[in-house]
Design a protein around this motif. Structure first.
Motif, PDB file in Angstrom:
ATOM      1  N   ASN A   1     -14.388   2.484  -6.618  1.00 27.86           N
ATOM      2  CA  ASN A   1     -14.855   3.852  -6.429  1.00 27.86           C
ATOM      3  C   ASN A   1     -13.685   4.774  -6.069  1.00 27.86           C
ATOM      4  O   ASN A   1     -13.558   5.875  -6.606  1.00 27.86           O
ATOM      5  CB  ASN A   1     -15.933   3.887  -5.343  1.00 27.86           C
ATOM      6  CG  ASN A   1     -16.777   5.129  -5.403  1.00 27.86           C
ATOM      7  OD1 ASN A   1     -16.870   5.779  -6.425  1.00 27.86           O
ATOM      8  ND2 ASN A   1     -17.408   5.449  -4.290  1.00 27.86           N
ATOM      9  N   GLU A   2     -12.827   4.318  -5.180  1.00 28.59           N
ATOM     10  CA  GLU A   2     -11.652   5.093  -4.785  1.00 28.59           C
ATOM     11  C   GLU A   2     -10.711   5.302  -5.971  1.00 28.59           C
ATOM     12  O   GLU A   2     -10.196   6.392  -6.172  1.00 28.59           O
ATOM     13  CB  GLU A   2     -10.924   4.358  -3.666  1.00 28.59           C
ATOM     14  CG  GLU A   2      -9.752   5.092  -3.096  1.00 28.59           C
ATOM     15  CD  GLU A   2      -9.077   4.291  -1.996  1.00 28.59           C
ATOM     16  OE1 GLU A   2      -7.907   3.920  -2.195  1.00 28.59           O
ATOM     17  OE2 GLU A   2      -9.709   4.038  -0.962  1.00 28.59           O
ATOM     18  N   PHE A   3     -10.516   4.267  -6.779  1.00 30.41           N
ATOM     19  CA  PHE A   3      -9.638   4.352  -7.940  1.00 30.41           C
ATOM     20  C   PHE A   3     -10.170   5.366  -8.949  1.00 30.41           C
ATOM     21  O   PHE A   3      -9.425   6.200  -9.477  1.00 30.41           O
ATOM     22  CB  PHE A   3      -9.492   2.986  -8.601  1.00 30.41           C
ATOM     23  CG  PHE A   3      -8.569   2.975  -9.782  1.00 30.41           C
ATOM     24  CD1 PHE A   3      -7.207   3.040  -9.603  1.00 30.41           C
ATOM     25  CD2 PHE A   3      -9.068   2.891 -11.076  1.00 30.41           C
ATOM     26  CE1 PHE A   3      -6.333   3.027 -10.694  1.00 30.41           C
ATOM     27  CE2 PHE A   3      -8.217   2.873 -12.162  1.00 30.41           C
ATOM     28  CZ  PHE A   3      -6.852   2.945 -11.971  1.00 30.41           C
ATOM     29  N   VAL A   4     -11.459   5.342  -9.197  1.00 30.27           N
ATOM     30  CA  VAL A   4     -12.072   6.281 -10.137  1.00 30.27           C
ATOM     31  C   VAL A   4     -11.976   7.703  -9.594  1.00 30.27           C
ATOM     32  O   VAL A   4     -11.695   8.640 -10.338  1.00 30.27           O
ATOM     33  CB  VAL A   4     -13.529   5.888 -10.449  1.00 30.27           C
ATOM     34  CG1 VAL A   4     -14.252   6.974 -11.222  1.00 30.27           C
ATOM     35  CG2 VAL A   4     -13.554   4.572 -11.219  1.00 30.27           C
ATOM     36  N   GLU A   5     -12.183   7.877  -8.298  1.00 32.84           N
ATOM     37  CA  GLU A   5     -12.042   9.203  -7.693  1.00 32.84           C
ATOM     38  C   GLU A   5     -10.642   9.752  -7.867  1.00 32.84           C
ATOM     39  O   GLU A   5     -10.465  10.937  -8.178  1.00 32.84           O
ATOM     40  CB  GLU A   5     -12.366   9.126  -6.197  1.00 32.84           C
ATOM     41  CG  GLU A   5     -13.750   9.532  -5.857  1.00 32.84           C
ATOM     42  CD  GLU A   5     -13.970   9.549  -4.346  1.00 32.84           C
ATOM     43  OE1 GLU A   5     -13.067   9.997  -3.593  1.00 32.84           O
ATOM     44  OE2 GLU A   5     -15.045   9.104  -3.935  1.00 32.84           O
TER      45      GLU A   5
ATOM     46  N   ARG B   1       0.829  -1.217   0.000  1.00 34.28           N
ATOM     47  CA  ARG B   1       0.000   0.000   0.000  1.00 34.28           C
ATOM     48  C   ARG B   1       0.854   1.253   0.000  1.00 34.28           C
ATOM     49  O   ARG B   1       0.400   2.323  -0.379  1.00 34.28           O
ATOM     50  CB  ARG B   1      -0.934  -0.005   1.204  1.00 34.28           C
ATOM     51  CG  ARG B   1      -2.051  -1.005   1.067  1.00 34.28           C
ATOM     52  CD  ARG B   1      -3.076  -0.793   2.118  1.00 34.28           C
ATOM     53  NE  ARG B   1      -2.476  -0.680   3.431  1.00 34.28           N
ATOM     54  CZ  ARG B   1      -2.929  -1.243   4.520  1.00 34.28           C
ATOM     55  NH1 ARG B   1      -4.014  -1.971   4.469  1.00 34.28           N
ATOM     56  NH2 ARG B   1      -2.335  -1.082   5.669  1.00 34.28           N
ATOM     57  N   ASP B   2       2.099   1.127   0.416  1.00 32.29           N
ATOM     58  CA  ASP B   2       3.017   2.277   0.405  1.00 32.29           C
ATOM     59  C   ASP B   2       3.272   2.773  -1.018  1.00 32.29           C
ATOM     60  O   ASP B   2       3.726   3.897  -1.199  1.00 32.29           O
ATOM     61  CB  ASP B   2       4.355   1.911   1.050  1.00 32.29           C
ATOM     62  CG  ASP B   2       4.216   1.585   2.525  1.00 32.29           C
ATOM     63  OD1 ASP B   2       3.223   2.008   3.133  1.00 32.29           O
ATOM     64  OD2 ASP B   2       5.105   0.896   3.064  1.00 32.29           O
ATOM     65  N   HIS B   3       2.986   1.947  -2.009  1.00 26.87           N
ATOM     66  CA  HIS B   3       3.204   2.324  -3.405  1.00 26.87           C
ATOM     67  C   HIS B   3       1.991   3.024  -4.026  1.00 26.87           C
ATOM     68  O   HIS B   3       2.064   3.485  -5.158  1.00 26.87           O
ATOM     69  CB  HIS B   3       3.562   1.092  -4.236  1.00 26.87           C
ATOM     70  CG  HIS B   3       4.868   0.481  -3.844  1.00 26.87           C
ATOM     71  ND1 HIS B   3       5.074  -0.871  -3.877  1.00 26.87           N
ATOM     72  CD2 HIS B   3       6.022   1.029  -3.410  1.00 26.87           C
ATOM     73  CE1 HIS B   3       6.317  -1.127  -3.484  1.00 26.87           C
ATOM     74  NE2 HIS B   3       6.904   0.015  -3.189  1.00 26.87           N
ATOM     75  N   LYS B   4       0.897   3.110  -3.297  1.00 26.21           N
ATOM     76  CA  LYS B   4      -0.297   3.773  -3.833  1.00 26.21           C
ATOM     77  C   LYS B   4      -0.051   5.235  -4.217  1.00 26.21           C
ATOM     78  O   LYS B   4      -0.564   5.685  -5.243  1.00 26.21           O
ATOM     79  CB  LYS B   4      -1.462   3.667  -2.859  1.00 26.21           C
ATOM     80  CG  LYS B   4      -2.230   2.376  -2.994  1.00 26.21           C
ATOM     81  CD  LYS B   4      -3.397   2.373  -2.019  1.00 26.21           C
ATOM     82  CE  LYS B   4      -4.592   1.761  -2.646  1.00 26.21           C
ATOM     83  NZ  LYS B   4      -5.757   1.744  -1.760  1.00 26.21           N
ATOM     84  N   PRO B   5       0.727   5.996  -3.456  1.00 25.72           N
ATOM     85  CA  PRO B   5       1.003   7.383  -3.889  1.00 25.72           C
ATOM     86  C   PRO B   5       1.674   7.447  -5.261  1.00 25.72           C
ATOM     87  O   PRO B   5       1.409   8.362  -6.046  1.00 25.72           O
ATOM     88  CB  PRO B   5       1.917   7.926  -2.793  1.00 25.72           C
ATOM     89  CG  PRO B   5       1.570   7.128  -1.590  1.00 25.72           C
ATOM     90  CD  PRO B   5       1.251   5.755  -2.109  1.00 25.72           C
ATOM     91  N   PHE B   6       2.524   6.484  -5.555  1.00 30.67           N
ATOM     92  CA  PHE B   6       3.155   6.426  -6.879  1.00 30.67           C
ATOM     93  C   PHE B   6       2.086   6.241  -7.956  1.00 30.67           C
ATOM     94  O   PHE B   6       2.103   6.922  -8.986  1.00 30.67           O
ATOM     95  CB  PHE B   6       4.182   5.286  -6.925  1.00 30.67           C
ATOM     96  CG  PHE B   6       4.712   5.010  -8.305  1.00 30.67           C
ATOM     97  CD1 PHE B   6       5.472   5.954  -8.968  1.00 30.67           C
ATOM     98  CD2 PHE B   6       4.449   3.808  -8.932  1.00 30.67           C
ATOM     99  CE1 PHE B   6       5.958   5.702 -10.250  1.00 30.67           C
ATOM    100  CE2 PHE B   6       4.933   3.539 -10.195  1.00 30.67           C
ATOM    101  CZ  PHE B   6       5.692   4.495 -10.857  1.00 30.67           C
ATOM    102  N   LEU B   7       1.128   5.354  -7.710  1.00 33.59           N
ATOM    103  CA  LEU B   7       0.039   5.153  -8.676  1.00 33.59           C
ATOM    104  C   LEU B   7      -0.762   6.438  -8.848  1.00 33.59           C
ATOM    105  O   LEU B   7      -1.139   6.793  -9.964  1.00 33.59           O
ATOM    106  CB  LEU B   7      -0.871   4.005  -8.225  1.00 33.59           C
ATOM    107  CG  LEU B   7      -0.236   2.622  -8.155  1.00 33.59           C
ATOM    108  CD1 LEU B   7      -1.249   1.605  -7.627  1.00 33.59           C
ATOM    109  CD2 LEU B   7       0.307   2.190  -9.500  1.00 33.59           C
ATOM    110  N   LYS B   8      -1.009   7.145  -7.747  1.00 39.28           N
ATOM    111  CA  LYS B   8      -1.737   8.413  -7.820  1.00 39.28           C
ATOM    112  C   LYS B   8      -0.980   9.452  -8.641  1.00 39.28           C
ATOM    113  O   LYS B   8      -1.574  10.218  -9.382  1.00 39.28           O
ATOM    114  CB  LYS B   8      -1.977   8.978  -6.417  1.00 39.28           C
ATOM    115  CG  LYS B   8      -3.027   8.269  -5.634  1.00 39.28           C
ATOM    116  CD  LYS B   8      -3.179   8.925  -4.263  1.00 39.28           C
ATOM    117  CE  LYS B   8      -4.206   8.235  -3.418  1.00 39.28           C
ATOM    118  NZ  LYS B   8      -4.376   8.880  -2.105  1.00 39.28           N
TER     119      LYS B   8
END
Length: 107
Positions: free
Chosen positions: A98-102, A45-52
Motif C-alpha cells: 500500500n505504501e509503495f503504491v501510494e 531503509r536509508d535508500h528508500k528516498p532514492f527509490l521515491k
C-alpha cells in the motif's frame, strides 16, 4: 567493483537523480538498466528516498514507444516493489504494498 559501488552509492544515486529530466529517449533503456543493476546495492531503509525519487521516471518510461525502455521500466518497477517490501518497517505485506503504491501515485 562491488566495494567501490557500495562506497560511492550516494554519489552515484545523486547523479542519477540530478539528471532525471535531461535524459533523451535513446538513453532511457540503458539508463534504466543501470538503475536496475544499482538495485543490488539498495540494502537499507536509508535508500528508500532514492527509490521515491526515481519512481516517477520509471513509471513514465512504462509509456515509452521503445519496447526496450518499457521492458526495462517494468523490470525495474518490479525490483523496486520487491525491495520496498523487504526494507519496510516490519509491517504486514499489505502495508508495504500500500505504501509503495501510494509513493507511485503521489510521487
Amino acid at each position: 567493483m562491488k566495494k567501490f559501488i557500495e562506497s560511492q552509492f550516494e554519489t552515484i544515486a545523486n547523479t542519477f537523480v540530478k539528471f532525471l529530466n535531461e535524459c533523451n529517449a535513446a538513453a532511457k533503456a540503458p539508463r534504466l538498466h543501470c538503475l536496475l543493476n544499482l538495485m543490488d546495492y539498495v540494502t537499507t531503509r536509508d535508500h528508500k528516498p532514492f527509490l521515491k525519487q526515481i519512481m516517477p521516471e520509471v513509471i513514465l518510461c512504462i509509456k515509452e514507444v521503445n519496447h526496450k525502455s518499457r521492458d526495462a521500466s517494468f523490470q525495474l518497477l518490479n525490483e523496486m516493489a520487491r525491495l520496498w517490501q523487504r526494507l519496510s518497517d516490519g509491517g504486514t505485506e499489505f502495508v508495504a504494498w500500500n505504501e509503495f503504491v501510494e509513493v507511485g501515485l503521489i510521487g
